[in-house]
Design a protein around this motif. Structure first.
Motif, PDB file in Angstrom:
ATOM      1  N   GLY A   1      61.886 -16.014  83.648  1.00 21.78           N
ATOM      2  CA  GLY A   1      60.636 -16.750  83.484  1.00 21.78           C
ATOM      3  C   GLY A   1      59.503 -15.847  83.038  1.00 21.78           C
ATOM      4  N   ASP A   2      58.268 -16.347  83.146  1.00 18.37           N
ATOM      5  CA  ASP A   2      57.080 -15.624  82.701  1.00 18.37           C
ATOM      6  C   ASP A   2      56.741 -14.468  83.639  1.00 18.37           C
ATOM      7  OD1 ASP A   2      56.753 -17.388  80.588  1.00 18.37           O
ATOM      8  OD2 ASP A   2      55.374 -18.681  81.703  1.00 18.37           O
ATOM      9  N   LEU A   3      56.221 -13.407  83.057  1.00 16.54           N
ATOM     10  CA  LEU A   3      55.743 -12.273  83.834  1.00 16.54           C
ATOM     11  C   LEU A   3      54.514 -12.708  84.629  1.00 16.54           C
ATOM     12  CD1 LEU A   3      55.874  -9.201  84.439  1.00 16.54           C
ATOM     13  CD2 LEU A   3      54.305  -8.892  82.512  1.00 16.54           C
ATOM     14  N   GLN A   4      54.520 -12.456  85.924  1.00 13.79           N
ATOM     15  CA  GLN A   4      53.413 -12.854  86.779  1.00 13.79           C
ATOM     16  C   GLN A   4      52.711 -11.676  87.439  1.00 13.79           C
ATOM     17  OE1 GLN A   4      55.160 -15.652  89.480  1.00 13.79           O
ATOM     18  NE2 GLN A   4      55.356 -17.202  87.901  1.00 13.79           N
ATOM     19  N   PHE A   5      53.462 -10.621  87.738  1.00 16.18           N
ATOM     20  CA  PHE A   5      52.909  -9.455  88.419  1.00 16.18           C
ATOM     21  C   PHE A   5      53.426  -8.184  87.773  1.00 16.18           C
ATOM     22  CE2 PHE A   5      52.673 -12.543  91.822  1.00 16.18           C
ATOM     23  CZ  PHE A   5      51.488 -12.229  92.460  1.00 16.18           C
ATOM     24  N   THR A   6      52.620  -7.157  87.860  1.00 19.13           N
ATOM     25  CA  THR A   6      53.050  -5.805  87.561  1.00 19.13           C
ATOM     26  C   THR A   6      52.541  -4.934  88.699  1.00 19.13           C
ATOM     27  OG1 THR A   6      52.911  -6.146  85.185  1.00 19.13           O
ATOM     28  CG2 THR A   6      52.894  -3.898  85.937  1.00 19.13           C
TER      29      THR A   6
END
Length: 127
Positions: free
Chosen positions: A76-81
């Motif tokens: 899915g989409d990147l949400q955190f780094t």
């Protein structure tokens, strides 16, 4: 700039205590950011110029992330780094052209609660 209620600094301070170093919110589209909280010892370490450069690097990371995300489509989409350094952690969360940025002291204990708090705040705000 992002709405004032987007980041609840008192909630973050209550949950993370003295481990909290910096809290900032950025408007990615406008390329603006606002520091909502910075511990005094941290403020002594970073000039305004360095703060600006850090934010610009984060904006470029966000803008460039869709190409890298394609490789991880099943997730899915990147949400955190999260970036871990010798003397602290940087936790970043994105939502609807908004960047939430929190830095913490070195203990990794506070990284998962920070992610939960940022996710909850974005959800409450509808971003």
């Amino acid at each position: 700039m992002a709405p004032a209620d987007l980041l609840d600094v008192p909630e973050l301070r209550a949950e993370l205590g003295g481990a909290l170093r910096t809290v900032a919110v950025g408007d990615i589209e406008k390329r603006e950011y606002e520091i909502r909280y910075m511990r005094s010892d941290v403020a002594d370490q970073y000039s305004g110029e360095i703060q600006d450069r850090i934010f610009e690097d984060l904006v470029f990371e966000y803008v460039g992330s869709p190409a890298r995300e394609d490789d991880f489509e099943p997730l899915g989409d990147l949400q955190f780094t999260t970036r871990t350094f010798e003397n602290g952690h940087v936790v970043m969360c994105w939502g609807d052209d908004v960047l939430l940025y929190v830095t913490l002291d070195p203990s990794s204990y506070f990284v998962p609660p920070t992610m939960r708090l940022l996710e909850d705040q974005l959800r409450r705000h509808g971003s």
